[in-house]
Design a protein around this motif. Structure first.
Motif, PDB file in Angstrom:
ATOM      1  N   UNK A  18      23.699  17.398  -6.276  1.00  0.00           N
ATOM      2  CA  UNK A  18      23.622  16.052  -6.215  1.00  0.00           C
ATOM      3  C   UNK A  18      22.884  15.434  -5.060  1.00  0.00           C
ATOM      4  N   UNK A  19      21.638  14.750  -5.428  1.00  0.00           N
ATOM      5  CA  UNK A  19      20.768  14.189  -4.175  1.00  0.00           C
ATOM      6  C   UNK A  19      20.872  12.748  -4.088  1.00  0.00           C
ATOM      7  N   UNK A  20      20.846  12.404  -2.730  1.00  0.00           N
ATOM      8  CA  UNK A  20      20.832  11.021  -2.466  1.00  0.00           C
ATOM      9  C   UNK A  20      19.340  10.903  -1.799  1.00  0.00           C
ATOM     10  N   UNK A  21      18.681   9.821  -2.443  1.00  0.00           N
ATOM     11  CA  UNK A  21      17.189   9.589  -1.729  1.00  0.00           C
ATOM     12  C   UNK A  21      17.457   8.075  -1.045  1.00  0.00           C
ATOM     13  N   UNK A  22      16.933   8.092   0.068  1.00  0.00           N
ATOM     14  CA  UNK A  22      16.814   6.881   1.241  1.00  0.00           C
ATOM     15  C   UNK A  22      15.395   6.959   1.538  1.00  0.00           C
ATOM     16  N   UNK A  23      14.809   5.790   1.625  1.00  0.00           N
ATOM     17  CA  UNK A  23      13.481   5.497   2.214  1.00  0.00           C
ATOM     18  C   UNK A  23      13.625   4.392   3.388  1.00  0.00           C
ATOM     19  N   UNK A  24      12.860   4.672   4.405  1.00  0.00           N
ATOM     20  CA  UNK A  24      12.701   3.668   5.407  1.00  0.00           C
ATOM     21  C   UNK A  24      11.417   3.251   5.843  1.00  0.00           C
ATOM     22  N   UNK A  25      11.160   1.867   6.591  1.00  0.00           N
ATOM     23  CA  UNK A  25       9.837   1.624   6.957  1.00  0.00           C
ATOM     24  C   UNK A  25      10.129   0.785   8.080  1.00  0.00           C
ATOM     25  N   UNK A  26       9.159   0.617   9.237  1.00  0.00           N
ATOM     26  CA  UNK A  26       9.230  -0.237  10.209  1.00  0.00           C
ATOM     27  C   UNK A  26       9.077  -1.749   9.826  1.00  0.00           C
ATOM     28  N   UNK A  84       7.249  -3.804  10.865  1.00  0.00           N
ATOM     29  CA  UNK A  84       5.760  -4.273  10.591  1.00  0.00           C
ATOM     30  C   UNK A  84       5.303  -4.216   9.012  1.00  0.00           C
ATOM     31  N   UNK A  85       5.843  -2.996   8.489  1.00  0.00           N
ATOM     32  CA  UNK A  85       5.657  -3.008   7.043  1.00  0.00           C
ATOM     33  C   UNK A  85       6.517  -3.694   6.274  1.00  0.00           C
ATOM     34  N   UNK A  86       7.610  -3.788   6.471  1.00  0.00           N
ATOM     35  CA  UNK A  86       8.595  -4.612   5.594  1.00  0.00           C
ATOM     36  C   UNK A  86       8.099  -6.063   5.696  1.00  0.00           C
ATOM     37  N   UNK A  87       7.609  -6.522   6.752  1.00  0.00           N
ATOM     38  CA  UNK A  87       7.235  -7.844   6.668  1.00  0.00           C
ATOM     39  C   UNK A  87       6.073  -8.166   5.687  1.00  0.00           C
ATOM     40  N   UNK A  88       5.195  -7.089   5.432  1.00  0.00           N
ATOM     41  CA  UNK A  88       4.086  -7.238   4.538  1.00  0.00           C
ATOM     42  C   UNK A  88       4.531  -6.821   3.020  1.00  0.00           C
ATOM     43  N   UNK A  89       5.396  -6.095   3.038  1.00  0.00           N
ATOM     44  CA  UNK A  89       5.795  -5.260   1.760  1.00  0.00           C
ATOM     45  C   UNK A  89       7.348  -5.239   1.482  1.00  0.00           C
ATOM     46  N   UNK A  90       8.088  -6.328   1.607  1.00  0.00           N
ATOM     47  CA  UNK A  90       9.366  -6.441   1.699  1.00  0.00           C
ATOM     48  C   UNK A  90      10.077  -5.588   0.616  1.00  0.00           C
ATOM     49  N   UNK A  91       9.474  -5.102  -0.830  1.00  0.00           N
ATOM     50  CA  UNK A  91      10.032  -4.437  -1.716  1.00  0.00           C
ATOM     51  C   UNK A  91       9.778  -2.936  -1.611  1.00  0.00           C
ATOM     52  N   UNK A  92       8.821  -2.499  -0.558  1.00  0.00           N
ATOM     53  CA  UNK A  92       8.507  -1.217  -0.553  1.00  0.00           C
ATOM     54  C   UNK A  92       9.547  -0.013  -0.544  1.00  0.00           C
ATOM     55  N   UNK A  93      10.442  -0.309   0.148  1.00  0.00           N
ATOM     56  CA  UNK A  93      11.549   0.496   0.378  1.00  0.00           C
ATOM     57  C   UNK A  93      12.342   0.947  -0.992  1.00  0.00           C
ATOM     58  N   UNK A 133       1.597   2.278   5.920  1.00  0.00           N
ATOM     59  CA  UNK A 133       1.375   1.738   4.273  1.00  0.00           C
ATOM     60  C   UNK A 133       0.395   0.912   4.374  1.00  0.00           C
ATOM     61  N   UNK A 134      -0.576   0.927   3.355  1.00  0.00           N
ATOM     62  CA  UNK A 134      -1.461  -0.166   2.905  1.00  0.00           C
ATOM     63  C   UNK A 134      -2.196   0.338   1.932  1.00  0.00           C
ATOM     64  N   UNK A 135      -2.608  -0.754   0.839  1.00  0.00           N
ATOM     65  CA  UNK A 135      -3.515  -0.335  -0.449  1.00  0.00           C
ATOM     66  C   UNK A 135      -4.713  -1.155  -0.197  1.00  0.00           C
ATOM     67  N   UNK A 136      -5.064  -1.737   0.821  1.00  0.00           N
ATOM     68  CA  UNK A 136      -6.454  -2.719   1.036  1.00  0.00           C
ATOM     69  C   UNK A 136      -7.181  -1.942   2.202  1.00  0.00           C
ATOM     70  N   UNK A 137      -8.431  -2.002   1.614  1.00  0.00           N
ATOM     71  CA  UNK A 137      -9.521  -1.453   2.639  1.00  0.00           C
ATOM     72  C   UNK A 137      -9.518  -2.393   3.831  1.00  0.00           C
ATOM     73  N   UNK A 138      -9.557  -2.023   4.986  1.00  0.00           N
ATOM     74  CA  UNK A 138      -9.494  -2.755   6.270  1.00  0.00           C
ATOM     75  C   UNK A 138     -10.778  -3.699   6.136  1.00  0.00           C
ATOM     76  N   UNK A 139     -10.574  -4.957   6.623  1.00  0.00           N
ATOM     77  CA  UNK A 139     -11.859  -5.980   6.562  1.00  0.00           C
ATOM     78  C   UNK A 139     -12.538  -5.924   5.467  1.00  0.00           C
ATOM     79  N   UNK A 140     -12.188  -5.609   4.257  1.00  0.00           N
ATOM     80  CA  UNK A 140     -12.811  -5.861   3.023  1.00  0.00           C
ATOM     81  C   UNK A 140     -11.837  -6.269   1.818  1.00  0.00           C
ATOM     82  N   UNK A 141     -11.524  -7.684   1.700  1.00  0.00           N
ATOM     83  CA  UNK A 141     -10.576  -8.141   0.714  1.00  0.00           C
ATOM     84  C   UNK A 141     -10.793  -7.895  -0.706  1.00  0.00           C
TER      85      UNK A 141
END
Length: 232
Positions: free
Chosen positions: A68-76, A78-87, A145-153
């Motif tokens: 049996x396995x437990x999965x846990x994710x963590x982010x700093x 700076x990432x949680x402020x932009x993507x609060x649901x990422x974890x 983590x990001x999915x947007x190209x820098x300086x290219x909206x």
């Protein structure tokens, strides 16, 4: 009618030449990086099962040994402020992928409830080992983590960097402890050749697709898969 020695020798030579020709073709195709080389290899040798990195290092097959396995994710922060649901999004998708491969995984709802009750943070894996009756803990730590190209909206390209680690849970003197057994860096860039325009695909659809891709790649650290299932 019995074959003469000359006929037998001739058939043997022909067979040998065919084998050599096939091998030369495969080598040439592989050297050229052509996918036909892969296809030809599967045609002659089948679709091999690739051993995952976790099993290579620990000799443990999580699906076969019913661990049996437990999965846990963590982010700093700076990432949680932009993507609060990422974890939670990654936790849910990675759990789904592992379950699909026959691995028993701790319920994501119970993990999320425990995190909420503890202010959304945890101090170390020993704390998780004490609170969940599992055999292994998989920790996915995302640093970038990001999915947007820098300086290219108007352009989308996923980029992720982090660490994937696994811990085996042991009970020592009545206290459950998590011991490190696996660790690997994880890097992702998709698509690698050029970004996707939001005119081709919405940011919401691209983000979901990219998160699924990350989860698949991380999951393959822990279960075996066929070469035909490679993620491109």
């Amino acid at each position: 009618m019995m074959r003469t020695k000359q006929q037998t020798k001739s058939r043997f030579c022909t067979h040998r030449r065919c084998c050599v020709l096939v091998l030369l073709v495969l080598v040439c195709l592989e050297a050229s990086g052509c996918s036909l080389g892969v296809m030809a290899g599967k045609l002659f040798f089948g679709d091999p099962l690739l051993t995952c990195e976790f099993t290579k290092r620990t000799n443990v097959d999580l699906s076969e040994e019913q661990k049996k396995v437990l999965v846990i994710c963590s982010t700093p922060e700076s990432i949680r402020s932009d993507y609060p649901s990422l974890n939670y999004d990654l936790l849910e998708q990675i759990t789904y992928d592992l379950k699909r491969q026959g691995i028993e995984v701790q319920d994501t709802g119970e993990v999320a409830t425990w995190l909420d009750d503890n202010g959304g943070v945890w101090n170390d894996v020993d704390e998780l080992a004490e609170n969940f009756k599992v055999d292994y803990i998989i920790h996915v730590d995302i640093d970038e983590f990001d999915y947007r190209e820098p300086n290219s909206p108007n352009l989308l390209r996923g980029k992720t960097f982090g660490t994937v680690a696994a811990y085996e849970v042991h009970e020592v003197d009545g206290i459950r402890r998590a011991l490190s057994v696996f660790e690997s860096d994880y890097t992702s860039e998709y698509p690698s050749h050029m970004p996707v325009s939001i005119e081709q695909e919405s940011a919401k659809v691209f983000r979901k697709k990219y998160l699924d891709r990350i989860a698949d790649q991380i999951g393959r650290f822990f279960y075996n898969y066929h070469s035909s299932e490679d993620i491109y």
